[in-house]
Every structure is written in structure tokens, then in C-alpha cells.
Design a protein around this motif. Sequence first.
Motif, PDB file in Angstrom:
ATOM      1  N   THR A   1      -0.860  12.038  -5.974  1.00  0.00           N
ATOM      2  CA  THR A   1      -0.975  11.121  -7.114  1.00  0.00           C
ATOM      3  C   THR A   1       0.288  10.279  -7.285  1.00  0.00           C
ATOM      4  OG1 THR A   1      -0.189  12.847  -8.637  1.00  0.00           O
ATOM      5  CG2 THR A   1      -2.580  12.617  -8.355  1.00  0.00           C
ATOM      6  N   ILE A   2       1.439  10.806  -6.846  1.00  0.00           N
ATOM      7  CA  ILE A   2       2.686  10.036  -6.919  1.00  0.00           C
ATOM      8  C   ILE A   2       2.579   8.801  -6.031  1.00  0.00           C
ATOM      9  CG2 ILE A   2       5.158  10.067  -6.398  1.00  0.00           C
ATOM     10  CD1 ILE A   2       5.110  13.086  -7.014  1.00  0.00           C
ATOM     11  N   LEU A   3       2.078   9.003  -4.815  1.00  0.00           N
ATOM     12  CA  LEU A   3       1.920   7.876  -3.898  1.00  0.00           C
ATOM     13  C   LEU A   3       0.856   6.910  -4.413  1.00  0.00           C
ATOM     14  CD1 LEU A   3       2.628   6.445  -1.283  1.00  0.00           C
ATOM     15  CD2 LEU A   3       0.970   7.916  -0.097  1.00  0.00           C
ATOM     16  N   ASP A   4      -0.216   7.444  -4.944  1.00  0.00           N
ATOM     17  CA  ASP A   4      -1.271   6.581  -5.483  1.00  0.00           C
ATOM     18  C   ASP A   4      -0.721   5.671  -6.578  1.00  0.00           C
ATOM     19  OD1 ASP A   4      -3.097   7.737  -3.778  1.00  0.00           O
ATOM     20  OD2 ASP A   4      -3.877   9.149  -5.265  1.00  0.00           O
ATOM     21  N   LYS A   5       0.098   6.232  -7.471  1.00  0.00           N
ATOM     22  CA  LYS A   5       0.690   5.431  -8.546  1.00  0.00           C
ATOM     23  C   LYS A   5       1.623   4.371  -7.980  1.00  0.00           C
ATOM     24  CE  LYS A   5       0.472   8.993 -12.155  1.00  0.00           C
ATOM     25  NZ  LYS A   5       1.264   9.889 -13.036  1.00  0.00           N
ATOM     26  N   ARG A   6       2.374   4.733  -6.948  1.00  0.00           N
ATOM     27  CA  ARG A   6       3.289   3.780  -6.332  1.00  0.00           C
ATOM     28  C   ARG A   6       2.517   2.623  -5.696  1.00  0.00           C
ATOM     29  NH1 ARG A   6       8.271   1.994  -6.674  1.00  0.00           N
ATOM     30  NH2 ARG A   6       8.788   4.153  -7.200  1.00  0.00           N
ATOM     31  N   LEU A   7       1.467   2.934  -4.967  1.00  0.00           N
ATOM     32  CA  LEU A   7       0.681   1.886  -4.311  1.00  0.00           C
ATOM     33  C   LEU A   7       0.020   0.970  -5.338  1.00  0.00           C
ATOM     34  CD1 LEU A   7      -0.928   3.950  -1.404  1.00  0.00           C
ATOM     35  CD2 LEU A   7       1.095   2.472  -1.317  1.00  0.00           C
ATOM     36  N   ASN A   8      -0.429   1.568  -6.431  1.00  0.00           N
ATOM     37  CA  ASN A   8      -1.019   0.762  -7.494  1.00  0.00           C
ATOM     38  C   ASN A   8       0.040  -0.136  -8.141  1.00  0.00           C
ATOM     39  OD1 ASN A   8      -3.312   0.193  -9.439  1.00  0.00           O
ATOM     40  ND2 ASN A   8      -1.792   0.985 -10.868  1.00  0.00           N
ATOM     41  N   LYS A   9       1.245   0.385  -8.289  1.00  0.00           N
ATOM     42  CA  LYS A   9       2.354  -0.400  -8.857  1.00  0.00           C
ATOM     43  C   LYS A   9       2.649  -1.608  -7.972  1.00  0.00           C
ATOM     44  CE  LYS A   9       7.324   0.079  -9.935  1.00  0.00           C
ATOM     45  NZ  LYS A   9       7.314  -0.663 -11.208  1.00  0.00           N
ATOM     46  N   ILE A  10       2.622  -1.393  -6.655  1.00  0.00           N
ATOM     47  CA  ILE A  10       2.885  -2.491  -5.724  1.00  0.00           C
ATOM     48  C   ILE A  10       1.759  -3.530  -5.790  1.00  0.00           C
ATOM     49  CG2 ILE A  10       3.101  -3.097  -3.274  1.00  0.00           C
ATOM     50  CD1 ILE A  10       4.386  -0.296  -2.875  1.00  0.00           C
ATOM     51  N   GLU A  11       0.538  -3.039  -5.838  1.00  0.00           N
ATOM     52  CA  GLU A  11      -0.628  -3.933  -5.843  1.00  0.00           C
ATOM     53  C   GLU A  11      -0.675  -4.786  -7.103  1.00  0.00           C
ATOM     54  OE1 GLU A  11      -3.477  -5.948  -4.286  1.00  0.00           O
ATOM     55  OE2 GLU A  11      -2.691  -4.210  -3.183  1.00  0.00           O
ATOM     56  N   THR A  12      -0.270  -4.212  -8.210  1.00  0.00           N
ATOM     57  CA  THR A  12      -0.342  -4.924  -9.496  1.00  0.00           C
ATOM     58  C   THR A  12       1.045  -5.353  -9.956  1.00  0.00           C
ATOM     59  OG1 THR A  12      -0.205  -2.833 -10.715  1.00  0.00           O
ATOM     60  CG2 THR A  12      -2.419  -3.656 -10.170  1.00  0.00           C
ATOM     61  N   ALA A  13       1.872  -5.741  -9.013  1.00  0.00           N
ATOM     62  CA  ALA A  13       3.286  -6.021  -9.279  1.00  0.00           C
ATOM     63  C   ALA A  13       3.479  -7.008 -10.416  1.00  0.00           C
ATOM     64  CB  ALA A  13       3.946  -6.560  -8.021  1.00  0.00           C
ATOM     65  N   THR A  14       4.409  -6.677 -11.294  1.00  0.00           N
ATOM     66  CA  THR A  14       4.806  -7.572 -12.378  1.00  0.00           C
ATOM     67  C   THR A  14       6.287  -7.887 -12.232  1.00  0.00           C
ATOM     68  OG1 THR A  14       5.291  -5.682 -13.806  1.00  0.00           O
ATOM     69  CG2 THR A  14       3.080  -6.640 -13.958  1.00  0.00           C
ATOM     70  N   LYS A  15       6.712  -8.962 -12.848  1.00  0.00           N
ATOM     71  CA  LYS A  15       8.123  -9.333 -12.795  1.00  0.00           C
ATOM     72  C   LYS A  15       8.810  -8.853 -14.067  1.00  0.00           C
ATOM     73  CE  LYS A  15       7.091 -13.353  -9.924  1.00  0.00           C
ATOM     74  NZ  LYS A  15       7.130 -14.822  -9.795  1.00  0.00           N
ATOM     75  N   PRO A  16      10.105  -8.596 -14.010  1.00  0.00           N
ATOM     76  CA  PRO A  16      10.991  -8.790 -12.867  1.00  0.00           C
ATOM     77  C   PRO A  16      10.893  -7.671 -11.832  1.00  0.00           C
ATOM     78  CG  PRO A  16      12.222  -7.868 -14.688  1.00  0.00           C
ATOM     79  CD  PRO A  16      10.843  -8.132 -15.220  1.00  0.00           C
ATOM     80  N   VAL A  17      11.289  -7.981 -10.600  1.00  0.00           N
ATOM     81  CA  VAL A  17      11.413  -6.966  -9.555  1.00  0.00           C
ATOM     82  C   VAL A  17      12.626  -6.104  -9.883  1.00  0.00           C
ATOM     83  CG1 VAL A  17      11.810  -6.562  -7.102  1.00  0.00           C
ATOM     84  CG2 VAL A  17      10.389  -8.477  -7.830  1.00  0.00           C
ATOM     85  N   VAL A  18      12.454  -4.783  -9.791  1.00  0.00           N
ATOM     86  CA  VAL A  18      13.549  -3.861 -10.120  1.00  0.00           C
ATOM     87  C   VAL A  18      14.109  -3.248  -8.843  1.00  0.00           C
ATOM     88  CG1 VAL A  18      14.238  -1.783 -11.372  1.00  0.00           C
ATOM     89  CG2 VAL A  18      12.541  -3.337 -12.373  1.00  0.00           C
ATOM     90  N   LEU A  19      15.383  -3.501  -8.588  1.00  0.00           N
ATOM     91  CA  LEU A  19      16.100  -2.829  -7.503  1.00  0.00           C
ATOM     92  C   LEU A  19      16.962  -1.749  -8.129  1.00  0.00           C
ATOM     93  CD1 LEU A  19      16.401  -6.240  -6.844  1.00  0.00           C
ATOM     94  CD2 LEU A  19      16.627  -5.150  -4.622  1.00  0.00           C
ATOM     95  N   GLY A  20      17.056  -0.592  -7.476  1.00  0.00           N
ATOM     96  CA  GLY A  20      17.798   0.519  -8.047  1.00  0.00           C
ATOM     97  C   GLY A  20      18.791   1.128  -7.084  1.00  0.00           C
ATOM     98  N   LEU A  21      19.820   1.738  -7.637  1.00  0.00           N
ATOM     99  CA  LEU A  21      20.832   2.462  -6.860  1.00  0.00           C
ATOM    100  C   LEU A  21      21.346   3.606  -7.720  1.00  0.00           C
ATOM    101  CD1 LEU A  21      23.749   0.900  -4.790  1.00  0.00           C
ATOM    102  CD2 LEU A  21      24.191   2.780  -6.386  1.00  0.00           C
TER     103      LEU A  21
END
Length: 398
Positions: free
Chosen positions: A198-218
Motif C-alpha cells: 500500500t505504501i508503493l500504491d500511495k506513492r504511484l498515485n501521488k506521482i500520477e496525480t502530481a500537484t505543485k509545488p514539487v517537493v525535494l527533500g534531504l
Amino acid sequence: MKVLWAHDHTFYFNDSGKFFSSGKLPYAVWERYLSVFDEITVASRAKKISSETEIENKSLSSGKNVDFIVLPSLSNPVNKLTKKGYIERVLTESIQQADAVIARLPSEIGSEAIEIAKKLNKPFAIEMVACAWDALWNYGNVQGKAYALFATLKTKSQVKDAPFAIYVTKEFLQNRYPNAKGHTEGCSDVEIPETCSTILDKRLNKIETATKPVVLGLIGNLNGKTKGIATALEALAKVQSKLPPFQFRILGGGEIGPWKALAARLGLQEQVYFDGVLQSGEAVFQWLDEVDVYLQPSFQEGLPRATVEAMSRGCPVIGSTAGGIPELIDKRYLHKPGNEKHLARLIEENITNKTWLMEQAKANFLKAGSYTKIHLDQNRQEFWEKFSRFVKEGGLQA
């Protein structure tokens, strides 16, 4: 049996005598050793907590059958001259009462503990968690560069002769710090929960329905330059005009001021956020779930825990070639440490490419599965059981 564990890690203690860690060394880590030893004495640095609010986001390190010895730092020339004798006396007394020593390297206290163990004919094991050369040469001051060669040669000599050595990488540290004839194991000290689809499913859905701004993290400590924060900032500044609206979020403790000033000089003051410190575990995972692309532009690493954690949440990752990072990430998405131009190009080419984001999310999530607790515990347990038998037998068989 009793074992002494030595490293330069800085713990925090309060008036009640309880010790806390900023996340890397909670009590659960000591349980690895307590599964084969009866007691453990932790010899390390520590700071007094002046208020209870300082305990927030720190993990309890104290617990049953664990004692702490507080030692001063040996990481500066003055202390090497004035404190070394005291540290030797305290460690000698403690190691005399122990059956064995476990030294985490590179570290000054760990290195001292090994030399004393040798003099007292005590069995010892080394945990190799980073490269001494990379850590010192890239720390950011002249003192580190001046000491890098000596520390590296000393660490190589100690690892070479160790009867037991466990590395956090599969190849990188083994190649730089080979062990001649002892018992060795490659086993990351990263521990992530079992991955769930389900973690991967949520990630793929997040990518598919991408909203701005793009978040880069470190994720990384702000003190020092080894995490490559400056490289990331300089890279983003180069391609800022070519990117969609974005945020660069940094999670970690340390002095924020210099980094805010650098971000402002680069024209990134509106895009860069410092999110402080979160307790390891679920809070960090929730933070990573909001990240679209994770950056690890480090100058030195063993096997970076934060990168594996990001991968376990399906984060696409762009990183440097430092340490064990190439063991985790496709080499096409790596840059040489400090090469902000290459990092800028990788960011520009990929962070809005849904095909790339999907592919990397799946690949990283799958790769992270080999670093879950259940996969690592068996190898680590076997290593420490062999070391325990070695100690019981008087260090006669490796």
C-alpha cells in the motif's frame, strides 16, 4: 559476559541519569548485543540536557543492563593533548572489567578502545560504519584535512588486524578497509519496518496525480558540509528558472543560520525550508511521504540510512557516488560529490518526468525490501553469536 562499546556518538542525559540519542542509537540497538552478552557499557561523549524540552524528538537509549561512561571529545588538538591521558585511564579500567570490546569506527574513542583491548589481550570486534578519509577530508575545515591521512591509515591498520569486523556496506568499505584474516560480515545498520504494497500504491498515485509545488527533500545534520547541502542549493539555483514551482525541504538538527544565508545569496530564500528534527520512525516516514524526489548529494557516507528510508517509501532518489550510495541507486542518477552542475542536470531532466518517477519509485521500493529488519537480523545475529563464542573460548578461534 560483559562487553564495552565505544564510539564518538554524542548522547544527552538528564538529572535522572537517563541517556537519550538523537535517533541513531536508541535502546533497541543495544538489544542486538544483549542477545549474546549479559551487560553492555557504552563509552562515548554526552551532553547534559538543561530542560525537558530538549528531550523532544530524541530516543531513550538507557535501559536494562546498559551503563554509560561519559568521555570528553578527542576531536580537536587541544583535547588530544590534555584529555587523552584521562580517557586512556577510564577506558583501561572499564575494559579490564569487561570480557570484550566492540568499537564503532571511524571514531577517536573507538580507536583508543581497540589499542587498550590489544594491550590487555581482550577480544574485540569492529563495526565499520563510514570512511575515515571521506569524513575528515570533506568535513569542511583545515584541521580535518590535516588529520585525514593519519586517521585513515590508523583505521586501516586496526580493521586489517581485527579478529571480527562487520561492515554496513556490501563492497565499498570492505574495499577501502580490508580485513586480512578475521571473520567478516556485510550488514547494514539500517533497520526499516517491513514494506507494505500500500505504501508503493500511495506513492504511484501521488506521482500520477502530481500537484505543485514539487517537493525535494534531504535528511542530514546541518553542522558540517558532508551531507552536500551546499551542492544541492547551488544545483537548484542553476536550474531554478527551468523548474516548475518547487520546495527544498531539509530535515535535521544543527545551525540553520549559515544555510539560510546561503539560500538567500542564491535567490532561493522562498523555496528552502528547514523542518528541524523529528523522532525516528513514523514521523520521519510521514515527512518522506510528502517528498517527491529525495536528494543525497553527500561527500561521505557508509550506507546512508536516510536514503534507504526514503526508498522504503517509494521515493525516487538522486544522489552522489560517495560511500555506499552506488550500492543503492542506479548509477545513471548519481553525480560526483560536489558536482553541482551534474546534479542540476539530473534534477532538471527528471523531477517532472512521470515515467522516470514511476520507474524509480518501483525500483527503490523493491531494493529497500532487502534492508528490512527481518532480512538483516539473521545475518547480524549470527555474526554476534560467533563473536560471543570467540570471547567465551578466550579469543582462540575466529
